[in-house]
Design a protein around this motif. Structure first.
Motif: not given
Length: 366
Positions: A17-21
């Protein structure tokens, strides 16, 4: 072009997920690696340039001891990374002036003193962004410390001016970095404790909104610490642990929000560590005694004897002892065992630490 950028971003984020990256991976990268990652796509560049991200990124950076190097012509700022499997020295930045001294470190910013054809001057720099700014402070001022004033968020410099013809008496001054209009240093009057800080060779420690600096112990039982409250802008004194004999030198450090002091014996063979566990009542607790492996150090360096200099700095929840002897920089653990050695003739350990930052500051834009 936009389609290609989105394609690269999609491949880079595939499976995550974008937020994790952004908030779990990129936020933990070293500054140089993060700056390179900004070139991957516009989305990453935008996200990693936001102010809240940069504050979080700064919070994730390690706090590393700082050394000052002169072994490559121009002086350099070097950090000691003890977290690696093999402890290593890493050059953070090379300074552009051959005649330069390192004074203070605060929130990833370094305060330097340099000299050129115009005379002596001070400058502030950020080694992570390679930005620097010359401070409009005239010659004659002695800098006692640098700190962030939390009520305003301003970075300020505490200075001392000896008896000068312009005012006929000593005084203390506050200079604020990054004022919209450059103002002269603000006179906060004369306080006798400032003379103790001026005469001390130790680095001040910022704790509980105050700068703490050890005063020189002139006789047994006279050891004190000078404290400057950055809100009231007043000095006071507090008790310090007393060495059984006059020490070679002593200095302060802060670990886990607790003030500590190390006292080096004459000859720098023994280091006593004290902690101020009861700050309000100024009660110090003896932590440990470190006996340096003098014989092993002498044999390794090929010298029977010589002048040693040691500093004690916090690192990753533990205390690190760095020793300068002959052409070597050495790390000794709390049990007095030699754990790392570097044959670097012109690398000198300091009491300073560096926590790198990419947070922008207005005083670099003037």
């Amino acid at each position: 072009m936009a389609e290609a950028a989105r394609s690269v971003s999609a491949r880079a984020n595939r499976g995550l997920p974008y937020e994790i990256v952004i908030w779990e991976i990129l936020v933990r990268l070293p500054p140089k690696a993060l700056l390179r990652c900004r070139a991957v796509c516009r989305a990453w560049h935008h996200a990693t340039s936001a102010h809240d991200f940069l504050l979080a990124h700064h919070a994730h950076q390690p706090v590393l001891p700082v050394a000052f190097s002169r072994d490559v012509g121009y002086p350099s700022i070097v950090t000691f990374d003890h977290r690696a499997a093999d402890a290593q020295l890493q050059r953070v930045t090379r300074l552009e002036n051959r005649v330069c001294g390192l004074y203070y470190s605060c929130d990833g910013l370094l305060l330097l003193c340099s000299h050129d054809t115009t005379g002596t001057y001070f400058c502030i720099c950020n080694p992570a962004t390679r930005q620097s700014a010359r401070l409009p402070i005239v010659s004659g001022y002695v800098i006692l410390g640098m700190y962030r004033h939390h009520p305003t968020g301003e970075y300020r410099v505490l200075m001392y001016l000896e008896n000068q013809e312009i005012n006929g008496k000593d005084a203390c001054y506050i200079f604020t970095l990054g004022s919209v209009q450059v103002q002269p240093p603000r006179n906060i009057g004369w306080q006798p404790e400032a003379k103790e800080v001026y005469c001390s060779s130790g680095q001040p420690v910022l704790l509980r909104g105050s700068l703490h600096c050890p005063s020189e112990q002139r006789e047994i039982g006279s050891n004190n610490i000078v404290v400057f409250d950055t809100s009231t802008e007043l000095f006071r004194q507090m008790r310090a642990p007393v060495a059984p004999v006059a020490p070679r030198y002593n200095a302060l450090f802060e670990m886990d929000r607790v003030l500590g002091m190390y006292i080096c014996s004459d000859g720098v063979t023994i280091i006593d560590i004290w902690m101020l566990l009861d700050y309000e009542n100024e009660v110090w607790t003896f932590k440990c005694k470190i006996a340096l492996p003098v014989t092993e150090i002498n044999m390794m360096c090929g010298m029977l004897e010589g002048s040693r200099y040691a500093v004690v700095v916090p690192g990753n929840g533990e205390l690190l002892v760095l020793v300068k002897f002959a052409g070597w920089l050495l790390q000794v653990d709390m049990d007095g065992k030699l754990v790392a050695t570097f044959h670097r003739k012109e690398v000198f350990p300091t009491q300073l630490q560096l926590k790198q930052t990419l947070v922008p500051h207005a005083f670099f834009q003037h």
